[in-house]
Scaffold this active site. Structure first.
Site, PDB file in Angstrom:
ATOM      1  CD  GLN A 191      10.579   2.525   0.348  1.00 21.82           C
ATOM      2  OE1 GLN A 191      10.156   3.553   0.857  1.00 21.82           O
ATOM      3  NE2 GLN A 191       9.791   1.636  -0.257  1.00 21.82           N
ATOM      4  CE1 TYR A 224       7.832  10.495  -3.876  1.00 20.62           C
ATOM      5  CE2 TYR A 224       7.487   8.196  -3.262  1.00 20.62           C
ATOM      6  CZ  TYR A 224       7.253   9.548  -3.047  1.00 20.62           C
ATOM      7  OH  TYR A 224       6.429   9.939  -2.015  1.00 20.62           O
ATOM      8  NE  ARG A 235       6.059  -1.124  -1.761  1.00 20.77           N
ATOM      9  CZ  ARG A 235       5.162  -0.554  -0.965  1.00 20.77           C
ATOM     10  NH1 ARG A 235       5.356   0.685  -0.537  1.00 20.77           N
ATOM     11  NH2 ARG A 235       4.091  -1.213  -0.581  1.00 20.77           N
ATOM     12  N   GLY A 275       0.982  -2.792   6.377  1.00 20.81           N
ATOM     13  CA  GLY A 275       1.353  -1.441   6.760  1.00 20.81           C
ATOM     14  C   GLY A 275       0.474  -0.919   7.870  1.00 20.81           C
ATOM     15  NE  ARG A 276      -3.679   0.904   4.763  1.00 21.76           N
ATOM     16  CZ  ARG A 276      -4.708   0.453   4.074  1.00 21.76           C
ATOM     17  NH1 ARG A 276      -5.912   0.944   4.304  1.00 21.76           N
ATOM     18  NH2 ARG A 276      -4.553  -0.477   3.164  1.00 21.76           N
TER      19      ARG A 276
END
Length: 393
Positions: free
Chosen positions: A101, A174, A225, A316-317
């Site tokens: 990424q 971002y 993304r 993810g987690r």
């Protein structure tokens, strides 16, 4: 069909992945001060390789002034290639594909992190969050062009390091998102204007990455993304993001949505109860595959993501807590799958020491620690810390 996520998938580029589970990009905060890879990072990815079809790394900055936080990976120079090659090799264990990424933080940085340099963005407008955000310096047109080139050079380095693709991080507020958002882009030159004109920078970054990917001697994919909505006014609304998706759906190899819950509907229009994931699926179906994400923990969750129209389910987690999640599902060993995380198991799970602190502090409400006394947070109707609102160490 149950567990359809265990089926393989072949991208238009020819890249084949063994299943449709993706490890989503997560911050480790473990790189050296200059963005070089540490052995702890390599061990962390190796521990989670072999199960998911793809692993997307934590974000790597493409420019020196694109660093957003300490301990962040960098792909801003050729010096980074040897370390990144170790990460790619670790992820490739037992056939998992490796995606790097890449991003530029823009105004989501500080003068301290940039060692005295002022953060930059599309316009000189401070972010609403965090409340003490610095006012960035507006990028000149030449600087914008240089960053576009940086995305291409980062892609070249990813190819050289052995990755199977890059994912442009256009989410979580971002720089790529800052140029598309009316909240952060109020330029009047060729990089600003109406909704279509504010696409100029993201489209150019995609084209720059694609130009380098097309030079690869093996299949190499470009993902993107995207955050569905902003809660600021003015800000990106779901119609804007669906428009964005329609413009890039034939330019990228996949679209990856960033959300804290795959069940989420619009945060701005409470009367619209259609899941956001289904809205994106309707736009990109038959054009490019869609990766759904957000509190995917059980096989039923992964099935539900695909039922909403996604082609992949990102976790993810749960893959932090349970690195062997895919293998246990494949072998009908579901009762042993961890859905909670003991603070005393984190070292055994190859979670780097700095990341352990980060999870225990910034991500405590969402990690399901066995020692928690508070009820776990649900991010179906609110933004989650990992959507750009977590406090970096």
């Amino acid at each position: 069909m149950a567990n359809e996520f265990l089926n393989g998938y072949t991208f238009k580029s020819g890249l084949t992945v063994k299943n449709r589970i993706v490890m989503s990009p997560m911050t480790t905060m473990t790189s050296f001060y200059n963005g070089m890879v540490t052995s702890d990072e390599v061990a962390y990815y190796k521990k989670r390789a072999g199960g998911p079809g793809m692993i997307v790394t934590g974000v790597a900055n493409v420019s020196e002034n694109g660093k957003g936080f300490e301990g962040e990976l960098s792909v801003a120079s050729d010096d980074m290639i040897p370390g990144l090659a170790k990460v790619a090799a670790a992820i490739h264990h037992n056939g998992t594909k490796a995606i790097l990424q890449i991003f530029h933080a823009g105004r989501k940085s500080t003068t301290k992190i940039l060692r005295g340099d002022q953060p930059v963005s599309a316009s000189p407008l401070a972010a609403a969050y965090p409340p003490d955000s610095e006012t960035p310096r507006e990028l000149t047109s030449d600087e914008v062009e240089a960053i576009i080139n940086d995305f291409g050079q980062a892609t070249r380095r990813a190819v050289t390091a052995g990755f199977d693709g890059v994912e442009l991080h256009g989410a979580n507020t971002y720089l790529l998102q800052q140029f598309f958002s009316p909240n952060s882009n109020q330029r009047t030159d060729q990089w600003g204007g109406d909704r279509a004109q504010r696409l100029a920078f993201p489209l150019a970054a995609i084209a720059s990455a694609r130009a380098e990917a097309d030079k690869a001697s093996r299949p190499f994919i470009i993902g993107y993304r995207l955050s569905p909505e902003e809660i600021e006014t003015p800000g990106i609304r779901i119609d804007d993001s669906l428009f964005f998706a329609a413009q890039i759906r034939d330019l990228v190899d996949y679209l990856h949505i960033s959300m804290g819950s795959y069940k989420r509907s619009s945060l701005n229009d409470k009367s619209d109860i259609e899941p956001l994931l289904a809205k994106f699926a309707a736009v990109v179906s038959d054009h490019t595959p869609l990766i759904g994400v957000g509190s995917v923990e059980t096989p039923e969750d992964a099935d539900n993501v695909l039922a909403l129209g996604a082609d992949f389910a990102a976790m993810g987690r749960e893959l932090i807590r349970e690195p062997q999640w895919v293998q246990k599902v494949e072998n009908n060993d579901r009762t042993s799958i961890r859905t909670e995380l003991s603070p005393y198991d984190m070292s055994d799970l190859a979670i780097p020491a700095v990341m352990q602190v980060y999870l225990s502090e910034s991500f405590k409400p969402v990690m399901h620690f066995t020692t928690d006394t508070d009820q776990a947070q649900d991010y179906q109707n609110q933004l989650a810390p990992m959507e750009g609102f977590e406090k970096k160490l």
